[in-house]
Design an enzyme around this catalytic site. Structure first.
Site, short mmCIF file in Angstrom:
data_model
loop_
_atom_site.label_atom_id
_atom_site.label_comp_id
_atom_site.label_asym_id
_atom_site.label_seq_id
_atom_site.Cartn_x
_atom_site.Cartn_y
_atom_site.Cartn_z
N SER A 115 49.80 -24.07 5.56
CA SER A 115 50.61 -22.87 5.78
C SER A 115 50.82 -22.16 4.46
O SER A 115 50.75 -22.78 3.39
CB SER A 115 51.96 -23.24 6.39
OG SER A 115 52.82 -22.10 6.37
N HIS A 116 51.09 -20.85 4.53
CA HIS A 116 51.43 -20.10 3.32
C HIS A 116 52.73 -20.61 2.71
O HIS A 116 52.97 -20.46 1.52
CB HIS A 116 51.60 -18.61 3.65
CG HIS A 116 50.30 -17.88 3.73
ND1 HIS A 116 49.34 -18.18 4.66
CD2 HIS A 116 49.81 -16.87 2.97
CE1 HIS A 116 48.31 -17.37 4.47
NE2 HIS A 116 48.57 -16.57 3.46
N SER A 117 53.57 -21.18 3.58
CA SER A 117 54.88 -21.64 3.12
C SER A 117 54.91 -23.17 3.18
O SER A 117 54.63 -23.76 4.22
CB SER A 117 55.95 -21.04 4.03
OG SER A 117 57.10 -21.85 4.01
#
Lengths: 210, 129
Positions: free
Chosen positions: B8-10
């Site tokens: 995930s980007h986060s």
């Protein structure tokens, strides 16, 4: 002919170009993307700068591959794998070579574009870096085939890339975060195409100064 | 047992999905590869590659990715793996939360990589209301 020393100088100038245009690229990305293009590119290229001293005396393939791996691991956004692929594909063309001749330069450009198309699943007209890179490659290749030297050929390439960036203002984004905007992406230039143009301009300027 | 990697980007999202799916299937290796190495929003192909290598115990790895560059970096990570492992890593075309939970359960009962992937992808048709 681009020696490994000149290649290192080009890369160092690329680092500076990205740093100088960090805010500009991020502003462009704020209009149609996630406002991080300049920041991400600067993170990646600043990390490249730290590696440059260790690359003196190395062959062009090693230099390009090292840049690729740094960009892949440090950029964070889509431009990491995409620009990483550009340098990685280029590295394979000049593995173990201490200089890049005109023919190699055309092959690097060609392989890089094929790599970006494969990695990003994009084509010309999707409002991406390919809209700068593809016309630049075509003019570069034509120039070399018509007997122009590498300085003139790289001038023609960056000029075509600039026109490609202008063209991205007229079209709808089909890839990346900007594609969520649809029609609203019209009127704005693509940040990735812009950074590609700036990097190509840096290649020309560096070669022109020598 | 099939391993699972969440991209995930986060990092908060990927760690959260790991936490949630591990709760359902404690024996399965579910690893998080979220964010950049300096804590920004983004994805990192090298981190993803290393997570895939750690998650693999011989039966392959299923990768879940969120938006845009997460998928691109997951594909790049797979391209950088050893050829033998490359053949045993697939990206699931499904939602990362529901997909990862289903995949963890399927992996824990010993299903193979293809079966785990298929079940995970079917999760996109789950009705919630």
């Amino acid at each position: 002919m681009i020696t490994s020393d000149i290649l290192l100088r080009i890369i160092e100038n690329m680092v500076n170009t990205i740093k100088e245009n960090k805010d500009y690229l991020t502003e462009l990305d704020a209009k149609i993307g996630d406002s991080d293009h300049g920041i991400n590119m600067d993170k990646g290229f600043s990390a490249v700068l730290e590696k440059l001293p260790s690359l003196k005396e190395k062959d062009c393939g090693t230099i390009l591959k090292t840049v690729a791996m740094v960009l892949i691991s440090k950029v964070g956004g889509a431009s990491g794998p995409l620009y990483g692929t550009v340098f990685l594909k280029g590295a394979a063309v000049v593995q173990d070579k201490m200089e890049i001749n005109e023919e190699d330069a055309v092959a690097i450009f060609d392989e890089a574009i094929k790599g970006v198309k494969m990695r990003g699943k994009a084509e010309k007209g999707d409002k991406t870096m390919l809209d700068a890179l593809i016309p630049a490659y075509e003019d570069f290749k034509d120039s070399i085939e018509n007997g122009e030297d590498i300085v003139k050929a790289s001038y023609n390439a960056q000029k075509a890339a600039y026109e490609g960036v202008e063209y991205t203002k007229e079209i709808i984004a089909k890839k990346g975060r900007a594609s969520y905007l649809g029609e609203r992406s019209i009127g704005h230039q693509d940040p990735g195409a812009t950074s590609s143009y700036l990097l190509l301009k840096t290649i020309w300027k560096t070669l022109d100064e020598i | 047992m099939v391993g699972i990697v969440i991209v995930s980007h986060s990092s908060k999202i990927s760690e959260g999905v790991v936490e949630l799916s591990s709760q359902m299937a404690g024996d399965v290796k579910v690893l998080s590869a979220g964010g950049t190495d300096d804590g920004r929003i983004g994805t990192d192909a090298i981190k993803i590659k290393e997570s895939i290598e750690k998650a693999n115990d011989g039966d392959g790895v299923l990768v879940f990715a969120d938006l845009g560059s997460a998928v691109m970096n997951a594909q790049l990570a797979i391209d950088m793996l050893d050829e033998d492992l490359q053949k045993k890593v697939l990206i699931a075309n499904g939602p990362i939360v529901e997909g990862a939970v289903v995949a963890a359960v399927q992996a824990s009962i010993g299903n193979n990589l293809e079966e785990v992937k298929q079940s995970a992808e079917e999760s996109k048709n789950m009705n919630k209301i």
